[in-house]
Design a protein around this motif. Structure first.
Motif, PDB file in Angstrom:
ATOM      1  N   LEU A 141       0.828  -1.215   0.000  1.00 44.10           N
ATOM      2  CA  LEU A 141       0.000   0.000   0.000  1.00 44.10           C
ATOM      3  C   LEU A 141       0.862   1.265   0.000  1.00 44.10           C
ATOM      4  CD1 LEU A 141      -2.708  -1.232   2.538  1.00 44.10           C
ATOM      5  CD2 LEU A 141      -3.029  -0.894   0.103  1.00 44.10           C
ATOM      6  N   GLY A 142       1.973   1.210  -0.687  1.00 46.35           N
ATOM      7  CA  GLY A 142       2.829   2.395  -0.807  1.00 46.35           C
ATOM      8  C   GLY A 142       2.394   3.261  -1.976  1.00 46.35           C
ATOM      9  N   PRO A 143       3.077   4.405  -2.163  1.00 41.81           N
ATOM     10  CA  PRO A 143       2.692   5.321  -3.242  1.00 41.81           C
ATOM     11  C   PRO A 143       2.900   4.736  -4.638  1.00 41.81           C
ATOM     12  CG  PRO A 143       4.573   6.166  -1.980  1.00 41.81           C
ATOM     13  CD  PRO A 143       4.117   4.932  -1.291  1.00 41.81           C
ATOM     14  N   THR A 144       3.804   3.793  -4.772  1.00 40.17           N
ATOM     15  CA  THR A 144       3.996   3.108  -6.044  1.00 40.17           C
ATOM     16  C   THR A 144       4.740   1.803  -5.789  1.00 40.17           C
ATOM     17  OG1 THR A 144       5.185   3.140  -8.149  1.00 40.17           O
ATOM     18  CG2 THR A 144       6.027   4.585  -6.435  1.00 40.17           C
ATOM     19  N   MET A 145       4.491   0.813  -6.629  1.00 41.07           N
ATOM     20  CA  MET A 145       5.232  -0.442  -6.476  1.00 41.07           C
ATOM     21  C   MET A 145       6.595  -0.333  -7.154  1.00 41.07           C
ATOM     22  SD  MET A 145       2.926  -3.731  -6.292  1.00 41.07           S
ATOM     23  CE  MET A 145       2.005  -3.952  -4.781  1.00 41.07           C
ATOM     24  N   LEU A 146       6.795   0.747  -7.921  1.00 41.81           N
ATOM     25  CA  LEU A 146       8.056   0.902  -8.654  1.00 41.81           C
ATOM     26  C   LEU A 146       9.082   1.616  -7.771  1.00 41.81           C
ATOM     27  CD1 LEU A 146       6.543   2.108 -12.048  1.00 41.81           C
ATOM     28  CD2 LEU A 146       7.050  -0.229 -11.329  1.00 41.81           C
ATOM     29  N   ARG A 147       9.369   1.041  -6.629  1.00 37.33           N
ATOM     30  CA  ARG A 147      10.366   1.617  -5.731  1.00 37.33           C
ATOM     31  C   ARG A 147      10.954   0.493  -4.907  1.00 37.33           C
ATOM     32  NH1 ARG A 147       7.402   2.942  -0.325  1.00 37.33           N
ATOM     33  NH2 ARG A 147       5.973   1.217  -0.549  1.00 37.33           N
ATOM     34  N   LEU A 148      12.099   0.767  -4.285  1.00 36.75           N
ATOM     35  CA  LEU A 148      12.736  -0.252  -3.468  1.00 36.75           C
ATOM     36  C   LEU A 148      11.928  -0.441  -2.183  1.00 36.75           C
ATOM     37  CD1 LEU A 148      15.304  -1.869  -3.970  1.00 36.75           C
ATOM     38  CD2 LEU A 148      16.494  -0.261  -2.441  1.00 36.75           C
ATOM     39  N   PRO A 149      11.509  -1.679  -1.870  1.00 37.22           N
ATOM     40  CA  PRO A 149      10.731  -1.873  -0.640  1.00 37.22           C
ATOM     41  C   PRO A 149      11.545  -1.475   0.597  1.00 37.22           C
ATOM     42  CG  PRO A 149      10.779  -3.870  -1.992  1.00 37.22           C
ATOM     43  CD  PRO A 149      11.745  -2.921  -2.598  1.00 37.22           C
ATOM     44  N   SER A 150      10.847  -0.954   1.608  1.00 40.91           N
ATOM     45  CA  SER A 150      11.550  -0.553   2.841  1.00 40.91           C
ATOM     46  C   SER A 150      12.022  -1.784   3.613  1.00 40.91           C
ATOM     47  CB  SER A 150      10.622   0.289   3.719  1.00 40.91           C
ATOM     48  OG  SER A 150       9.486  -0.476   4.076  1.00 40.91           O
ATOM     49  N   ASP A 151      11.333  -2.905   3.441  1.00 46.46           N
ATOM     50  CA  ASP A 151      11.697  -4.143   4.134  1.00 46.46           C
ATOM     51  C   ASP A 151      11.743  -5.242   3.071  1.00 46.46           C
ATOM     52  OD1 ASP A 151      11.680  -6.565   5.478  1.00 46.46           O
ATOM     53  OD2 ASP A 151      10.262  -5.931   7.016  1.00 46.46           O
ATOM     54  N   LEU A 152      12.971  -5.551   2.662  1.00 46.75           N
ATOM     55  CA  LEU A 152      13.126  -6.512   1.550  1.00 46.75           C
ATOM     56  C   LEU A 152      12.598  -7.891   1.902  1.00 46.75           C
ATOM     57  CD1 LEU A 152      16.581  -5.608   0.005  1.00 46.75           C
ATOM     58  CD2 LEU A 152      14.372  -5.644  -1.161  1.00 46.75           C
ATOM     59  N   VAL A 153      12.798  -8.281   3.162  1.00 44.10           N
ATOM     60  CA  VAL A 153      12.323  -9.613   3.569  1.00 44.10           C
ATOM     61  C   VAL A 153      10.794  -9.641   3.486  1.00 44.10           C
ATOM     62  CG1 VAL A 153      12.301 -11.319   5.417  1.00 44.10           C
ATOM     63  CG2 VAL A 153      14.331  -9.916   5.048  1.00 44.10           C
ATOM     64  N   ALA A 154      10.150  -8.564   3.954  1.00 39.67           N
ATOM     65  CA  ALA A 154       8.679  -8.501   3.890  1.00 39.67           C
ATOM     66  C   ALA A 154       8.211  -8.612   2.440  1.00 39.67           C
ATOM     67  CB  ALA A 154       8.182  -7.185   4.491  1.00 39.67           C
ATOM     68  N   ALA A 155       8.896  -7.906   1.549  1.00 35.10           N
ATOM     69  CA  ALA A 155       8.505  -7.940   0.137  1.00 35.10           C
ATOM     70  C   ALA A 155       8.673  -9.348  -0.430  1.00 35.10           C
ATOM     71  CB  ALA A 155       9.327  -6.937  -0.655  1.00 35.10           C
ATOM     72  N   MET A 156       9.740 -10.022  -0.016  1.00 31.77           N
ATOM     73  CA  MET A 156       9.959 -11.398  -0.511  1.00 31.77           C
ATOM     74  C   MET A 156       8.890 -12.349   0.021  1.00 31.77           C
ATOM     75  SD  MET A 156      14.029 -11.937  -0.483  1.00 31.77           S
ATOM     76  CE  MET A 156      13.847 -13.658  -0.095  1.00 31.77           C
TER      77      MET A 156
END
Ligand SMILES: Cc1cc2nc3c(=O)[nH]c(=O)nc-3n(C[C@H](O)[C@H](O)[C@H](O)COP(=O)(O)OP(=O)(O)OC[C@H]3O[C@@H](n4cnc5c(N)ncnc54)[C@H](O)[C@@H]3O)c2cc1C
Length: 498
Positions: free
Chosen positions: A150-165
């Motif tokens: 739910l960030g402003p765009t998915m085209l950015r580096l996630p703040s928590d890479l493990v969460a994104a994975m």
């Protein structure tokens, strides 16, 4: 260019996103006026005597998992301004009493998602361990999951890479043919699919899966709350804060041409992307107009709301403890119904999303009156009468339901598109939620709320992160406008801030 504008801003549309944008601007000291086409504000957060005089129903949204868990409303301290009931049980999925369809094989036992993951797993029996293993890492990385989805765009580096994975792998699993891999019975898969089907589309697919994983995770975290007084309570507190900070609201004031807004330096559209394109017209560069024209709209919803003279007589009593009920039967049956809709047909046994707020907000309506809210997915623009099919689907899991009906009102997808200009063909997401449009919403940009035309922003659920009552597109658009147009930082939104 920073700090170019110093004059007033206009917000077109007073849905939750338009109001979130207006509150953010007003609190930064920008003079702001909101123009709403309808007689009342609220967009998808209105509660009215929709079915019967004296009985309140939510016209659109009813249950608010994202209002508690996401950035804008957290900063706005929504829960200190109004009350929610957050039940122990988030949602239920009644099942037929088929072998393996329930933990004890009993007739009509439901699968229930409690906020407590362990209790949920315990009641799911043989698949409980696999279900808990699916959600546990998501809950461990909750903030990162919410920020990623739910960030402003998915085209950015996630703040928590493990969460994104973790989110990515689980979305892939439940959005692909691997989706039954970890389960042996029907209850756990039905519970997961019932949530995924909130976003309209064939299943399995990655977009519905992603939405389902996120909403399911919230169901086991902050819960799926019922607003006391109905969804309009959210509208009321947003509007009160806006007015307290100098903002103005004009209802019955549709905007059809951008020239109506001469005199406003900055314009934020809580309209669909298509609506904004029509209003702004040739002021947008041709390339951007073509990009907006590629943004597609999805299938629709037809709503069937009821007034009952008693609670719904669920076969499984525990279903009365959950405000939200997914009536699609097994995963295979739900997927078959959604496939029918995607082929332009109306399924005989539709997937029905039902909310029963009365037990959780007993003072909303007179004692003994039970307001029931439901909708089902239909092909875009449908005006087909699906009332009997919806009633039959509820009756299947709650024999005797039909006898309790005092009043009923159907609102077809075609009627929804007239009710709210954003709902093209009854698509209340203001743009299909498919994989492409989760990542590119509405156009390919790291700041998708800012258009190439100076001072024009898209603040609605046609923009990232999409539908739901969370105020995020409005908040993101307003923050971008403050930065780029006024050279101002994002203001504080809490009750303590001036
Ligand atoms: C049946 C149904 C059930 C739903 N259930 C839920 C739920 O339980 N939980 C949840 O989180 N979400 C739910 N939603 C989705 C949620 O309501 C929307 O995602 C949300 O309201 C979108 O907010 P918005 O501000 O972008 O747009 P909207 O709420 O649609 O508001 C847009 C406003 O802009 C106005 N407008 C449009 N064009 C113009 C114009 N040209 N000039 C002036 N005004 C204009 C419209 O009249 C409207 O008031 C549901 C929606 C529907 C229809």
């Amino acid at each position: 260019m920073n700090g170019r504008a110093s004059g007033p801003a206009a917000v077109i549309g007073a849905g939750p996103n338009g109001l979130a944008a207006a509150v953010t601007l007003a609190r930064a000291g920008v003079p702001v006026t909101v123009f709403e086409a309808a007689e009342t504000i609220g967009g998808g957060t209105r509660t009215t005597e929709h079915v019967m005089p004296g009985v309140l129903h939510d016209v659109c949204s009813a249950i608010h998992p994202m209002a508690l868990a996401t950035g804008f409303f957290r900063e706005f301290e929504l829960t200190k301004r109004m009350r929610f009931t957050v039940p122990d049980a988030s949602y239920a999925n009644p099942l037929d009493g088929v072998a393996g369809g329930a933990t004890d094989g009993g007739a009509g036992r439901a699968a229930i998602a409690y906020r407590g993951l362990e209790r949920t797993a315990h009641e799911l029996g043989r698949d409980g361990g696999a279900y808990a293993a699916f959600y546990r890492p998501l809950l461990r990385h909750l903030d990162g999951v919410v920020d990623f989805a739910l960030g402003p765009t998915m085209l950015r580096l996630p703040s928590d890479l493990v969460a994104a994975m973790v989110m990515g792998t689980r979305t892939f699993e439940q959005g692909s043919l691997l989706w039954n891999r970890r389960f042996r019975e029907h209850a756990a898969p039905a519970l997961i699919s019932g949530v995924a089907a909130h976003s309209i589309g064939r299943m399995p697919n990655l977009a519905t899966s992603g939405v389902g994983v996120m909403l399911g995770t919230l169901g086991h975290a902050s819960g799926w709350p019922v607003p006391i007084g109905g969804s309009r309570a959210i509208t009321d507190v947003l509007a009160a804060d806006l007015v307290a900070h100098g903002g103005a609201i004009e209802t019955d004031h549709p905007i059809d041409d951008v020239r109506q807004l001469d005199g406003f330096d900055v314009k934020l559209f809580d309209t669909s992307a298509r609506g904004m394109a029509a209003i702004v017209g040739e002021q947008f560069p041709a390339r951007y107009r073509r990009a907006l024209a590629r943004f597609v709209y999805g299938d629709g919803a037809t709503k069937v709301d009821f007034v009952l003279d008693g609670p719904i007589p669920w076969s499984d009593d525990r279903v009365a403890e959950t405000p939200t009920v997914h009536l699609g039967g097994s995963r295979a049956e739900g997927a078959a119904a959604e496939l029918e809709v995607s082929r332009g047909r109306h399924p005989e046994r539709p997937y029905v999303l039902l909310a029963q707020p009365t037990a959780f907000d007993p003072d909303r309506n007179p004692a003994g009156v039970h307001a029931v809210w439901s909708y089902t997915h239909v092909p875009s623009g449908s005006d087909v009468d699906v009332q009997d099919r919806v009633i039959a689907q509820i009756e299947r899991f709650a024999p005797g339901f039909r006898d309790r009906i005092v009043a009923v009102r159907q609102t077809t997808a075609a009627e929804f598109s007239r009710y709210n200009r954003n709902y093209h063909g009854g698509d209340f997401s203001a743009g299909a939620v498919n994989l492409r449009q989760l990542a590119i919403r509405p156009t390919l940009s790291v700041d998708p709320h800012r258009t190439p035309s100076p001072g024009i922003y898209l603040a609605s659920s046609s923009a990232s992160p999409g539908p739901g009552v969370h105020g995020l597109p409005g908040w993101f658009a307003a923050r971008s406008a403050l930065r780029h147009e006024y050279g101002l930082p994002a203001p504080s939104l809490g009750l303590g801030a001036v």
